[in-house]
Motif scaffolding. Sequence first.
Motif, PDB file in Angstrom:
ATOM      1  N   LEU A   1       0.852  -1.178   0.000  1.00 32.50           N
ATOM      2  CA  LEU A   1       0.000   0.000   0.000  1.00 32.50           C
ATOM      3  C   LEU A   1       0.894   1.236   0.000  1.00 32.50           C
ATOM      4  N   ARG A   2       0.530   2.190  -0.840  1.00 25.26           N
ATOM      5  CA  ARG A   2       1.398   3.337  -1.033  1.00 25.26           C
ATOM      6  C   ARG A   2       0.778   4.625  -0.522  1.00 25.26           C
ATOM      7  N   CYS A   3       1.648   5.493  -0.055  1.00 22.86           N
ATOM      8  CA  CYS A   3       1.214   6.766   0.516  1.00 22.86           C
ATOM      9  C   CYS A   3       2.231   7.829   0.116  1.00 22.86           C
ATOM     10  N   VAL A   4       1.740   8.998  -0.225  1.00 21.19           N
ATOM     11  CA  VAL A   4       2.606  10.161  -0.404  1.00 21.19           C
ATOM     12  C   VAL A   4       2.205  11.165   0.671  1.00 21.19           C
ATOM     13  N   PRO A   5       3.019  11.292   1.718  1.00 22.49           N
ATOM     14  CA  PRO A   5       2.699  12.236   2.790  1.00 22.49           C
ATOM     15  C   PRO A   5       2.855  13.677   2.310  1.00 22.49           C
ATOM     16  N   ILE A   6       2.442  14.610   3.143  1.00 25.06           N
ATOM     17  CA  ILE A   6       2.644  16.020   2.857  1.00 25.06           C
ATOM     18  C   ILE A   6       4.136  16.302   2.853  1.00 25.06           C
ATOM     19  N   SER A   7       4.591  17.093   1.888  1.00 20.98           N
ATOM     20  CA  SER A   7       6.004  17.124   1.536  1.00 20.98           C
ATOM     21  C   SER A   7       6.931  17.565   2.665  1.00 20.98           C
ATOM     22  N   ASN A   8       6.561  18.472   3.520  1.00 22.72           N
ATOM     23  CA  ASN A   8       7.488  18.915   4.560  1.00 22.72           C
ATOM     24  C   ASN A   8       7.249  18.223   5.893  1.00 22.72           C
ATOM     25  N   HIS A   9       6.434  17.186   5.891  1.00 22.86           N
ATOM     26  CA  HIS A   9       6.187  16.440   7.122  1.00 22.86           C
ATOM     27  C   HIS A   9       7.288  15.411   7.353  1.00 22.86           C
ATOM     28  N   LEU A  10       7.525  15.112   8.638  1.00 20.18           N
ATOM     29  CA  LEU A  10       8.622  14.224   8.986  1.00 20.18           C
ATOM     30  C   LEU A  10       8.170  12.975   9.746  1.00 20.18           C
ATOM     31  N   TYR A  11       6.934  12.977  10.205  1.00 23.27           N
ATOM     32  CA  TYR A  11       6.421  11.855  10.986  1.00 23.27           C
ATOM     33  C   TYR A  11       5.319  11.186  10.170  1.00 23.27           C
ATOM     34  N   PHE A  12       5.383   9.864  10.113  1.00 26.89           N
ATOM     35  CA  PHE A  12       4.454   9.135   9.256  1.00 26.89           C
ATOM     36  C   PHE A  12       3.831   7.988  10.034  1.00 26.89           C
ATOM     37  N   TYR A  13       2.594   7.681   9.671  1.00 26.02           N
ATOM     38  CA  TYR A  13       1.824   6.714  10.428  1.00 26.02           C
ATOM     39  C   TYR A  13       0.992   5.840   9.494  1.00 26.02           C
ATOM     40  N   TRP A  14       0.756   4.619   9.929  1.00 26.94           N
ATOM     41  CA  TRP A  14      -0.250   3.765   9.316  1.00 26.94           C
ATOM     42  C   TRP A  14      -1.255   3.348  10.391  1.00 26.94           C
ATOM     43  N   TYR A  15      -2.531   3.400  10.001  1.00 23.13           N
ATOM     44  CA  TYR A  15      -3.632   2.933  10.830  1.00 23.13           C
ATOM     45  C   TYR A  15      -4.472   1.988   9.985  1.00 23.13           C
ATOM     46  N   ARG A  16      -5.248   1.169  10.664  1.00 24.66           N
ATOM     47  CA  ARG A  16      -6.224   0.385   9.916  1.00 24.66           C
ATOM     48  C   ARG A  16      -7.586   0.495  10.611  1.00 24.66           C
ATOM     49  N   GLN A  17      -8.627   0.290   9.812  1.00 24.50           N
ATOM     50  CA  GLN A  17      -9.983   0.345  10.349  1.00 24.50           C
ATOM     51  C   GLN A  17     -10.782  -0.777   9.706  1.00 24.50           C
ATOM     52  N   ILE A  18     -11.025  -1.822  10.476  1.00 26.46           N
ATOM     53  CA  ILE A  18     -11.882  -2.899  10.002  1.00 26.46           C
ATOM     54  C   ILE A  18     -13.299  -2.345   9.929  1.00 26.46           C
ATOM     55  N   LEU A  19     -14.053  -2.797   8.939  1.00 21.15           N
ATOM     56  CA  LEU A  19     -15.383  -2.249   8.671  1.00 21.15           C
ATOM     57  C   LEU A  19     -16.223  -2.176   9.933  1.00 21.15           C
ATOM     58  N   GLY A  20     -16.691  -0.967  10.252  1.00 22.72           N
ATOM     59  CA  GLY A  20     -17.569  -0.768  11.401  1.00 22.72           C
ATOM     60  C   GLY A  20     -16.860  -0.717  12.738  1.00 22.72           C
ATOM     61  N   GLN A  21     -15.523  -0.784  12.713  1.00 21.26           N
ATOM     62  CA  GLN A  21     -14.786  -0.800  13.979  1.00 21.26           C
ATOM     63  C   GLN A  21     -13.907   0.437  14.110  1.00 21.26           C
ATOM     64  N   LYS A  22     -13.132   0.489  15.173  1.00 20.19           N
ATOM     65  CA  LYS A  22     -12.351   1.678  15.481  1.00 20.19           C
ATOM     66  C   LYS A  22     -11.114   1.795  14.597  1.00 20.19           C
ATOM     67  N   VAL A  23     -10.581   2.981  14.569  1.00 19.58           N
ATOM     68  CA  VAL A  23      -9.305   3.230  13.903  1.00 19.58           C
ATOM     69  C   VAL A  23      -8.198   2.724  14.822  1.00 19.58           C
ATOM     70  N   GLU A  24      -7.368   1.804  14.316  1.00 13.26           N
ATOM     71  CA  GLU A  24      -6.338   1.169  15.147  1.00 13.26           C
ATOM     72  C   GLU A  24      -4.950   1.595  14.663  1.00 13.26           C
ATOM     73  N   PHE A  25      -4.128   1.992  15.594  1.00 20.55           N
ATOM     74  CA  PHE A  25      -2.754   2.361  15.297  1.00 20.55           C
ATOM     75  C   PHE A  25      -1.948   1.130  14.907  1.00 20.55           C
ATOM     76  N   LEU A  26      -1.179   1.250  13.838  1.00 22.21           N
ATOM     77  CA  LEU A  26      -0.280   0.169  13.432  1.00 22.21           C
ATOM     78  C   LEU A  26       1.173   0.520  13.750  1.00 22.21           C
ATOM     79  N   VAL A  27       1.630   1.654  13.197  1.00 23.69           N
ATOM     80  CA  VAL A  27       3.059   1.950  13.284  1.00 23.69           C
ATOM     81  C   VAL A  27       3.288   3.436  13.066  1.00 23.69           C
ATOM     82  N   SER A  28       4.343   3.939  13.694  1.00 20.12           N
ATOM     83  CA  SER A  28       4.807   5.293  13.414  1.00 20.12           C
ATOM     84  C   SER A  28       6.256   5.228  12.947  1.00 20.12           C
ATOM     85  N   PHE A  29       6.645   6.209  12.159  1.00 24.17           N
ATOM     86  CA  PHE A  29       7.938   6.156  11.456  1.00 24.17           C
ATOM     87  C   PHE A  29       8.522   7.550  11.449  1.00 24.17           C
ATOM     88  N   TYR A  30       9.786   7.650  11.851  1.00 24.21           N
ATOM     89  CA  TYR A  30      10.467   8.946  11.868  1.00 24.21           C
ATOM     90  C   TYR A  30      11.943   8.718  11.663  1.00 24.21           C
TER      91      TYR A  30
END
Lengths: 109, 115
Positions: free
Chosen positions: B21-50
Amino acid sequence: TQLLEQSPQFLSIQEGENLTVYCNSSSVFSSLQWYRQEPGEGPVLLVTVVTGGEVKKLKRLTFQFGDARKDSSLHITAAQPGDTGLYLCAGVQRRDMRFGAGTRLTVKP
Amino acid sequence: EPEVTQTPSHQVTQMGQEVILRCVPISNHLYFYWYRQILGQKVEFLVSFYNNEISEKSEIFDDQFSVERPDGSNFTLKIRSTKLEDSAMYFCASRGTGGSDQPQHFGDGTRLSIL
């Protein structure tokens, strides 16, 4: 274990009514953010509260951070159908953020 | 206004296959994250990257998951051998400097369907 508890889980009201949704935790947060999520889209930030007891207003939305920085509330005055959506609170600890399960609000015209 | 973009918007994959899965963050941002949300459920933190390394990861982010910033613009999430329970919306987010209180900006997500 649910770090952040949001209540109610579902809320359906008529246009013009007022409502309050809650976000509670046993943990202390450096700040708390409220997001709104529309179907098929990512969460969009509404507000960040940082100081215990802080109150912020965004038009008809009033956000409050608890004195102990463990809980928060969102109050909507005179709700409109355009307010319909999933309202998520997210607590910031250390470097990262964790979401509550959300309150799904439906405002009927 | 700059925004986080994610591709594809919908990915259908056979169980056991690898997916990126690909993402292009905002160009001057330095912290990046992935979350997942199973249908009908909460947004779950996966990982942060810096600074080209993982800062934190959740218990969901096991050995089947990896993240990479292969160049100056992309931030990817790889799932090596997909399982049915990986079906979810995956959201990428980025934020600038100024502390964890700064808002995270989310993409519109990739819907991953595992068959």
